[in-house]
Design an enzyme around this catalytic site. Sequence first.
Site, PDB file in Angstrom:
ATOM      1  N   GLU A   1      41.577  60.035  97.040  1.00 21.14           N
ATOM      2  CA  GLU A   1      40.429  60.945  97.013  1.00 21.14           C
ATOM      3  C   GLU A   1      39.110  60.269  97.378  1.00 21.14           C
ATOM      4  O   GLU A   1      38.213  60.914  97.926  1.00 21.14           O
ATOM      5  CB  GLU A   1      40.304  61.616  95.641  1.00 21.14           C
ATOM      6  CG  GLU A   1      41.437  62.556  95.290  1.00 21.14           C
ATOM      7  CD  GLU A   1      42.611  61.871  94.605  1.00 21.14           C
ATOM      8  OE1 GLU A   1      43.525  62.577  94.131  1.00 21.14           O
ATOM      9  OE2 GLU A   1      42.604  60.614  94.539  1.00 21.14           O
TER      10      GLU A   1
ATOM     11  N   PHE B   1      45.856  67.824  79.652  1.00 23.22           N
ATOM     12  CA  PHE B   1      46.397  66.945  80.685  1.00 23.22           C
ATOM     13  C   PHE B   1      45.506  66.965  81.930  1.00 23.22           C
ATOM     14  O   PHE B   1      45.154  68.020  82.436  1.00 23.22           O
ATOM     15  CB  PHE B   1      47.817  67.408  81.054  1.00 23.22           C
ATOM     16  CG  PHE B   1      48.444  66.595  82.156  1.00 23.22           C
ATOM     17  CD1 PHE B   1      48.784  65.268  81.946  1.00 23.22           C
ATOM     18  CD2 PHE B   1      48.677  67.154  83.403  1.00 23.22           C
ATOM     19  CE1 PHE B   1      49.363  64.515  82.968  1.00 23.22           C
ATOM     20  CE2 PHE B   1      49.251  66.416  84.422  1.00 23.22           C
ATOM     21  CZ  PHE B   1      49.604  65.095  84.199  1.00 23.22           C
ATOM     22  N   GLN B   2      45.140  65.797  82.389  1.00 27.61           N
ATOM     23  CA  GLN B   2      44.286  65.596  83.558  1.00 27.61           C
ATOM     24  C   GLN B   2      42.944  66.319  83.438  1.00 27.61           C
ATOM     25  O   GLN B   2      42.412  66.856  84.403  1.00 27.61           O
ATOM     26  CB  GLN B   2      45.017  66.008  84.849  1.00 27.61           C
ATOM     27  CG  GLN B   2      46.150  65.049  85.195  1.00 27.61           C
ATOM     28  CD  GLN B   2      46.662  65.207  86.619  1.00 27.61           C
ATOM     29  OE1 GLN B   2      46.606  66.296  87.192  1.00 27.61           O
ATOM     30  NE2 GLN B   2      47.182  64.136  87.185  1.00 27.61           N
TER      31      GLN B   2
ATOM     32  N   LYS C   1      41.162  76.330  86.547  1.00 20.63           N
ATOM     33  CA  LYS C   1      42.351  76.881  87.197  1.00 20.63           C
ATOM     34  C   LYS C   1      42.509  78.379  86.922  1.00 20.63           C
ATOM     35  O   LYS C   1      42.914  79.131  87.816  1.00 20.63           O
ATOM     36  CB  LYS C   1      43.591  76.122  86.733  1.00 20.63           C
ATOM     37  CG  LYS C   1      44.848  76.506  87.519  1.00 20.63           C
ATOM     38  CD  LYS C   1      46.019  75.603  87.188  1.00 20.63           C
ATOM     39  CE  LYS C   1      47.233  75.959  88.034  1.00 20.63           C
ATOM     40  NZ  LYS C   1      48.403  75.087  87.725  1.00 20.63           N
TER      41      LYS C   1
ATOM     42  N   MET D   1      30.810  37.899 102.060  1.00 21.95           N
ATOM     43  CA  MET D   1      29.431  37.867 101.575  1.00 21.95           C
ATOM     44  C   MET D   1      29.331  37.160 100.229  1.00 21.95           C
ATOM     45  O   MET D   1      28.380  36.396  99.986  1.00 21.95           O
ATOM     46  CB  MET D   1      28.857  39.279 101.480  1.00 21.95           C
ATOM     47  CG  MET D   1      27.365  39.309 101.179  1.00 21.95           C
ATOM     48  SD  MET D   1      26.371  38.424 102.402  1.00 21.95           S
ATOM     49  CE  MET D   1      26.167  39.704 103.642  1.00 21.95           C
TER      50      MET D   1
END
Length: 559
Positions: free
Chosen positions: A50, A112-113, A162, A474
């Site tokens: 993502e 959940f999530q 949802k 760097m």
Amino acid sequence: MVKMSGAKTLIESLEREKVETIFGLPGGAIMPVYDALLDSKIRHILVRHEQSAAHMADGYARAGGRTGVCMATSGPGATNLVTGLDTAHLDSSPIVAVTGQVSIPQIGLDAFQEADIIGISGPITKYSFQPRKVQDIPATVKMAFHIASTGRPGPVLIDIPKDVQVDTAEVDFPDKVEIKGYKTVFTPDQSEIEKAAKMLADAERPFILAGGGITLSNASNELQKIAELLLAPVATSLMGKGNFPEDHPLSMGTIGMHGSREANQLIYEADVLLAVGCRFSDRTTGKLDEFCPTSHVIHIDIDVTEIGKNLCIDLAIVSDARMALNALHRSLTKLLKTRKNTRWSRKIKEVKDTFANKIENSGKELTPPKILKELRKLLPAQAIVTTEVGQNQMWASLYFKALRPRTFITSGGFGCMGYGFPASIGAKVARPDVPVIDIAGDGSFIMTENSLATSVLERIPVTVLILNNRMLGMVAQWQRLFYNRRYSAVKLGNVPDFVKLAEAYGAEGLRVGSLSELSDAIKRSLKSEVTTVIDVPIDPEENVLPMVPAGYSLKEVIG
């Protein structure tokens, strides 16, 4: 009024905003939207992480000049967008992120999530929405795109539970929205414009510092007209690179920690500094209390919060850059005619010639300056270059001349490793008609190399040019210069083999050992129908110079 589900309402709303592409990755809490997406003409590009979806949307926005869109599920899907959102936030890039969320009755129960992405994203977006009813979705989408793309652009997030995606209702799609307290028109105050014109007309040594705001307001032509009228040298911030052609006699290149020697020297000699669309970041100014202490500073910016935030100034103009520069040019033409061969213009040429005549005598054939100058020779002016973050980015800033706006895309404020490759994919989607090249370091490219799968399967051919020093370059440079060469956790070794890695994804992998081989590889990549990864081994001890150490003034240059 028409009855439809929240998911279909969202897709219809996006279509009405003329969205053509979404970069995303599905999951449980966003599945109703993905189901509705199957019936849409919107192209969905499946990412492998993502974070890359946000970077692709960002690259799409910067290259194409329109709002990019990314999408993810709840919880880890949403939080994986955060790095990309903050990158867009600090660089003022307009993107709209859509996330799924657990159903409303589950919010706050550690379902959940579940993640409080509204709370998490608040400080790094212009605004975050969570519509709780289907009927709210059309206006929410309309407001999100309006906020993202107006004023000082930036990311906006829409988090949709949802159950709201599944529910149905009669919905109405507004043609326009009004947001109380949100100002979008920033016309310059004419009296302030006239004061600025008088200061610049009277100046003996005017200097222009151009930031990313020039690019965002499409004000490059106006900038060039004023520079040529005043015979004023122009330096850009890293975010402004490309908004003034770097092959122009008045171009000083970029300024700051890894800015050009001529820019960092001449800005201190200015009696009037015109700064447009920049925020005087620490990487641009060096030590703030020693930055241009004798110059009168005019600051033009669309964001009033940037005025005086970092630097005390003499004259402020809160305005869209293009509108302000147009007005300023009109006022200036009344006060003076085109200048010719002033003492200041002679000094500009003298300084530029001095540094242009410095010859690199390393004895090595494949050095970053030579590589990037060769790349410039081979690319058309309209080609788009993205960069990763680290030494590769600073070498590109110094040695690759950007000739047009929106052709140099990099992560400035956030300095996000892994940005360049997914951003190049987004840029190529926005501008399929031009070559797109990611100038990469091996450490940065490794972070999002799984986007090779996206570029190959979605047939989005770009070129990745890896300056491969087998180091976190760097960090290693700072350890060489400031930590007595005590290398800690920077050696990457010889894995992966980038040629084999590219081939494993179905891309083309090439390794070069000379400038002629590099030239052939670049030419070949520009004709390829698949992404090409070019591995260019370089010396791990190579430093990016010149450099101003952190906390020092721009006068205190190393190298």
